[in-house]
Design a protein around this motif. Structure first.
Motif, PDB file in Angstrom:
ATOM      1  N   UNK A  41     -64.112  12.456 -34.453  1.00  0.00           N
ATOM      2  CA  UNK A  41     -65.383  13.034 -34.004  1.00  0.00           C
ATOM      3  C   UNK A  41     -66.366  11.940 -33.613  1.00  0.00           C
ATOM      4  N   UNK A  42     -66.388  10.853 -34.379  1.00  0.00           N
ATOM      5  CA  UNK A  42     -67.283   9.734 -34.059  1.00  0.00           C
ATOM      6  C   UNK A  42     -66.920   9.111 -32.713  1.00  0.00           C
ATOM      7  N   UNK A  43     -65.637   9.151 -32.369  1.00  0.00           N
ATOM      8  CA  UNK A  43     -65.164   8.560 -31.123  1.00  0.00           C
ATOM      9  C   UNK A  43     -65.276   9.518 -29.938  1.00  0.00           C
ATOM     10  N   UNK A  44     -65.725  10.736 -30.186  1.00  0.00           N
ATOM     11  CA  UNK A  44     -65.841  11.718 -29.122  1.00  0.00           C
ATOM     12  C   UNK A  44     -64.520  12.341 -28.725  1.00  0.00           C
ATOM     13  N   UNK A  45     -63.521  12.256 -29.595  1.00  0.00           N
ATOM     14  CA  UNK A  45     -62.212  12.855 -29.318  1.00  0.00           C
ATOM     15  C   UNK A  45     -62.267  14.331 -29.678  1.00  0.00           C
ATOM     16  N   UNK A  46     -61.896  15.175 -28.745  1.00  0.00           N
ATOM     17  CA  UNK A  46     -62.003  16.620 -28.926  1.00  0.00           C
ATOM     18  C   UNK A  46     -60.638  17.287 -28.863  1.00  0.00           C
ATOM     19  N   UNK A  47     -60.610  18.535 -29.316  1.00  0.00           N
ATOM     20  CA  UNK A  47     -59.399  19.370 -29.272  1.00  0.00           C
ATOM     21  C   UNK A  47     -58.260  18.726 -30.044  1.00  0.00           C
ATOM     22  N   UNK A  48     -58.511  18.496 -31.342  1.00  0.00           N
ATOM     23  CA  UNK A  48     -57.552  17.747 -32.167  1.00  0.00           C
ATOM     24  C   UNK A  48     -56.808  18.643 -33.158  1.00  0.00           C
ATOM     25  N   UNK A  49     -56.649  19.911 -32.842  1.00  0.00           N
ATOM     26  CA  UNK A  49     -56.005  20.822 -33.784  1.00  0.00           C
ATOM     27  C   UNK A  49     -54.509  21.016 -33.527  1.00  0.00           C
ATOM     28  N   UNK A  50     -54.035  20.573 -32.383  1.00  0.00           N
ATOM     29  CA  UNK A  50     -52.615  20.736 -32.039  1.00  0.00           C
ATOM     30  C   UNK A  50     -51.815  19.599 -32.678  1.00  0.00           C
ATOM     31  N   UNK A  51     -51.176  19.878 -33.799  1.00  0.00           N
ATOM     32  CA  UNK A  51     -50.455  18.849 -34.551  1.00  0.00           C
ATOM     33  C   UNK A  51     -49.320  18.250 -33.727  1.00  0.00           C
ATOM     34  N   UNK A  52     -48.618  19.087 -32.982  1.00  0.00           N
ATOM     35  CA  UNK A  52     -47.503  18.580 -32.182  1.00  0.00           C
ATOM     36  C   UNK A  52     -47.994  17.598 -31.116  1.00  0.00           C
ATOM     37  N   UNK A  53     -49.130  17.930 -30.494  1.00  0.00           N
ATOM     38  CA  UNK A  53     -49.662  17.034 -29.471  1.00  0.00           C
ATOM     39  C   UNK A  53     -50.164  15.733 -30.085  1.00  0.00           C
ATOM     40  N   UNK A  54     -50.853  15.823 -31.223  1.00  0.00           N
ATOM     41  CA  UNK A  54     -51.293  14.608 -31.906  1.00  0.00           C
ATOM     42  C   UNK A  54     -50.100  13.726 -32.258  1.00  0.00           C
ATOM     43  N   UNK A  55     -49.017  14.346 -32.679  1.00  0.00           N
ATOM     44  CA  UNK A  55     -47.805  13.592 -33.023  1.00  0.00           C
ATOM     45  C   UNK A  55     -47.248  12.872 -31.812  1.00  0.00           C
ATOM     46  N   UNK A  56     -47.215  13.556 -30.677  1.00  0.00           N
ATOM     47  CA  UNK A  56     -46.665  12.936 -29.460  1.00  0.00           C
ATOM     48  C   UNK A  56     -47.546  11.796 -28.960  1.00  0.00           C
ATOM     49  N   UNK A  57     -48.860  12.041 -28.916  1.00  0.00           N
ATOM     50  CA  UNK A  57     -49.776  11.035 -28.373  1.00  0.00           C
ATOM     51  C   UNK A  57     -49.830   9.807 -29.269  1.00  0.00           C
ATOM     52  N   UNK A  58     -50.011  10.015 -30.583  1.00  0.00           N
ATOM     53  CA  UNK A  58     -50.191   8.882 -31.483  1.00  0.00           C
ATOM     54  C   UNK A  58     -48.872   8.368 -32.049  1.00  0.00           C
ATOM     55  N   UNK A  59     -47.771   8.965 -31.623  1.00  0.00           N
ATOM     56  CA  UNK A  59     -46.457   8.389 -31.860  1.00  0.00           C
ATOM     57  C   UNK A  59     -45.968   7.585 -30.668  1.00  0.00           C
ATOM     58  N   UNK A  60     -46.667   7.703 -29.536  1.00  0.00           N
ATOM     59  CA  UNK A  60     -46.323   6.937 -28.345  1.00  0.00           C
ATOM     60  C   UNK A  60     -45.464   7.662 -27.345  1.00  0.00           C
ATOM     61  N   UNK A  61     -45.211   8.957 -27.550  1.00  0.00           N
ATOM     62  CA  UNK A  61     -44.350   9.702 -26.636  1.00  0.00           C
ATOM     63  C   UNK A  61     -45.093  10.292 -25.446  1.00  0.00           C
ATOM     64  N   UNK A  62     -46.398  10.326 -25.510  1.00  0.00           N
ATOM     65  CA  UNK A  62     -47.197  10.933 -24.447  1.00  0.00           C
ATOM     66  C   UNK A  62     -48.473  10.113 -24.280  1.00  0.00           C
ATOM     67  N   UNK A  63     -48.696   9.617 -23.073  1.00  0.00           N
ATOM     68  CA  UNK A  63     -49.905   8.839 -22.811  1.00  0.00           C
ATOM     69  C   UNK A  63     -51.031   9.813 -22.483  1.00  0.00           C
ATOM     70  N   UNK A  64     -52.125   9.771 -23.238  1.00  0.00           N
ATOM     71  CA  UNK A  64     -53.210  10.725 -22.991  1.00  0.00           C
ATOM     72  C   UNK A  64     -53.889  10.476 -21.654  1.00  0.00           C
TER      73      UNK A  64
END
Length: 472
Positions: A41-64
């Motif tokens: 929230x401090x970084x202005x990152x929004x729509x962070x409820x999709x666990x699968x998407x968070x896993x892909x992005x912060x695991x390196x499988x999907x570039x935001x």
């Protein structure tokens, strides 16, 4: 993609020789272990409820969307020895974001090989990822300038060190990843244009009031003097203060073989690779001066008169020990309830530390016992300690509400080495409850509670951690 990150990507506008653009290497089965929603929230990152998407992005499988992934180049003095090229061998910066509190990098660590991997696999195993998550967030809660942890993701793959271990990726947030070594590599390559561009970027990002390299150097010196004094005041040992692990922002970075002391010893070493004690607890003030001398050397080519620059920069570096000691005195004075400690208070502080060393007293618990007026089994039987206590009480009689100041300076709990190790071993077996429990309790380190009581216990002999490892 629903995840929204407001990337600005200013580092990517610097000369191309400072980095390599590339994408992270995908992993087999990314699974979110933890996500820091408050930091997001401090970084202005929004729509962070999709666990699968968070896993892909912060695991390196999907570039935001909007990211500009790159691996940064730098060099370093490592244990005093010059290494002409290092760089992000297992990390990629997704980009930087602009917030009301400033600009911050978002970096994946453990995201696969880069041109700077030096034949490494570019991966991280679970233990160091969870260690950095817990340690960096605990340091933040303690009020120490530090990188932060945004996410931890299990990769579903194994990495091989001495044995097969579960892999993971941590997402690190920093005011920047500009290191002393980032300046050093440009000087070593005689890249004056690149050095000028980097300096202008670092000044704009961190010290916009600075008008020249000398003022920039002085600003970094002040930031690092405050940081290392704070480390000393909580019994923290970084363990690997190489110039690539020394930021110009004045943040703690790279939680490899770091540790908090239990029993106080001024020359305590935990790092398995620090065989000669270069980065021992008591050597940290000297080492940060040495590191600042390397930064000063790197800035000389930017000055119009090199001879005068050497004189001015040398004076700035030589003034640092006094500055460090003043910060040290203020930090330890606060731990003893003093609002404005004076030079005369140095003896009182030093005498307590010597008593603690002589009796092998627990660093954190000693100061907390003084705060709470509770028993100290290691010191209470000492006549010297009783004499010291009387003199200390006389000293703080002239302070206004010294106990309140002590409660704000002396944590009730810290991330102790044996508890970090137990947490890692549980996680390797698939149990993340100790990890989550540690994070929750360490978020309020100054608050005494029955739930956190176990974190005040020094290790039993069988629990002692004698050495810590880089091990990423």
């Amino acid at each position: 993609m629903s995840l929204s990150i407001p990337f600005a990507n200013t580092y990517g506008t610097l000369p191309a020789q400072l980095f390599t653009r590339m994408k992270p290497t995908a992993v087999a089965d990314p699974s979110l272990i933890a996500f820091n929603h408050d930091l997001a929230a401090e970084l202005g990152i929004e729509n962070t409820q999709d666990i699968a998407e968070l896993s892909r992005v912060f695991g390196g499988n999907e570039v935001p969307q909007g990211a500009d992934p790159l691996a940064q180049l730098y060099a370093a003095h490592q244990f005093g020895q010059w290494n002409p090229q290092l760089g992000d061998g297992r990390a990629l910066m997704l980009g930087d974001v602009e917030t009301t509190a400033g600009r911050f990098d978002i970096q994946l660590k453990g995201s696969g090989p880069t041109p700077y991997s030096r034949n490494g696999d570019g991966r991280a195993w679970l233990g160091p990822v969870l260690r950095e998550y817990v340690m960096s967030e605990a340091m933040h809660a303690l009020g120490i300038p530090t990188t932060r942890a945004l996410a931890a993701v299990a990769t579903g793959e194994q990495v091989f060190r001495e044995t097969a271990l579960p892999g993971a990726v941590i997402t690190r947030v920093a005011a920047s990843h500009i290191r002393v070594g980032t300046f050093q590599i440009l000087v070593a390559r005689r890249d004056l244009d690149g050095l000028q561009a980097l300096n202008e970027h670092a000044v704009e990002r961190h010290y916009p009031d600075c008008n020249n390299p000398l003022e920039f150097l002085q600003a970094v010196i002040h930031a690092q003097a405050k940081l290392v004094a704070k480390w000393m005041s909580i019994g923290f040992i970084h363990g690997v203060m190489n110039t690539d692990n020394c930021t110009v922002s004045g943040e703690t970075i790279d939680y490899g073989p770091c540790a908090f002391m239990d029993e106080f010893h001024p020359m305590q070493v935990f790092s398995s690779i620090d065989r000669h004690g270069r980065y021992a607890y008591g050597n940290q003030p000297d080492i940060i001066v040495w590191n600042m001398a390397q930064l000063a050397t790197s800035l000389v080519p930017l000055m119009p008169d090199a001879d005068q620059a050497v004189k001015d920069f040398t004076a700035a570096v030589h003034a640092m020990p006094k500055l460090l000691h003043e910060n040290w005195r203020n930090a330890f004075g606060a731990k003893l309830g003093m609002t404005s400690p004076s030079q005369e208070d140095d003896r009182l502080i030093q005498e307590l530390l010597q008593l603690m060393a002589d009796e092998k007293a627990d660093f954190t618990n000693t100061f907390r016992a003084l705060t709470d007026g509770t028993a100290n089994p290691k010191l209470d039987k000492s006549d010297a300690f009783q004499s010291w206590t009387q003199r200390w009480r006389t000293r703080i009689e002239r302070e206004e509400d010294p106990i309140a100041k002590m409660r704000a300076a002396n944590p009730y709990i810290i991330p102790r080495n044996h508890q970090i190790e137990a947490m890692i071993q549980a996680a390797v077996q698939g149990d993340y409850d100790p990890f989550h429990r540690l994070n929750a309790l360490l978020a309020t380190p100054f608050a005494a509670s029955s739930e956190a009581l176990y974190l005040t216990h020094p290790p039993q002999d069988a629990e002692r951690v004698e050495a810590t490892f880089c091990g990423t």
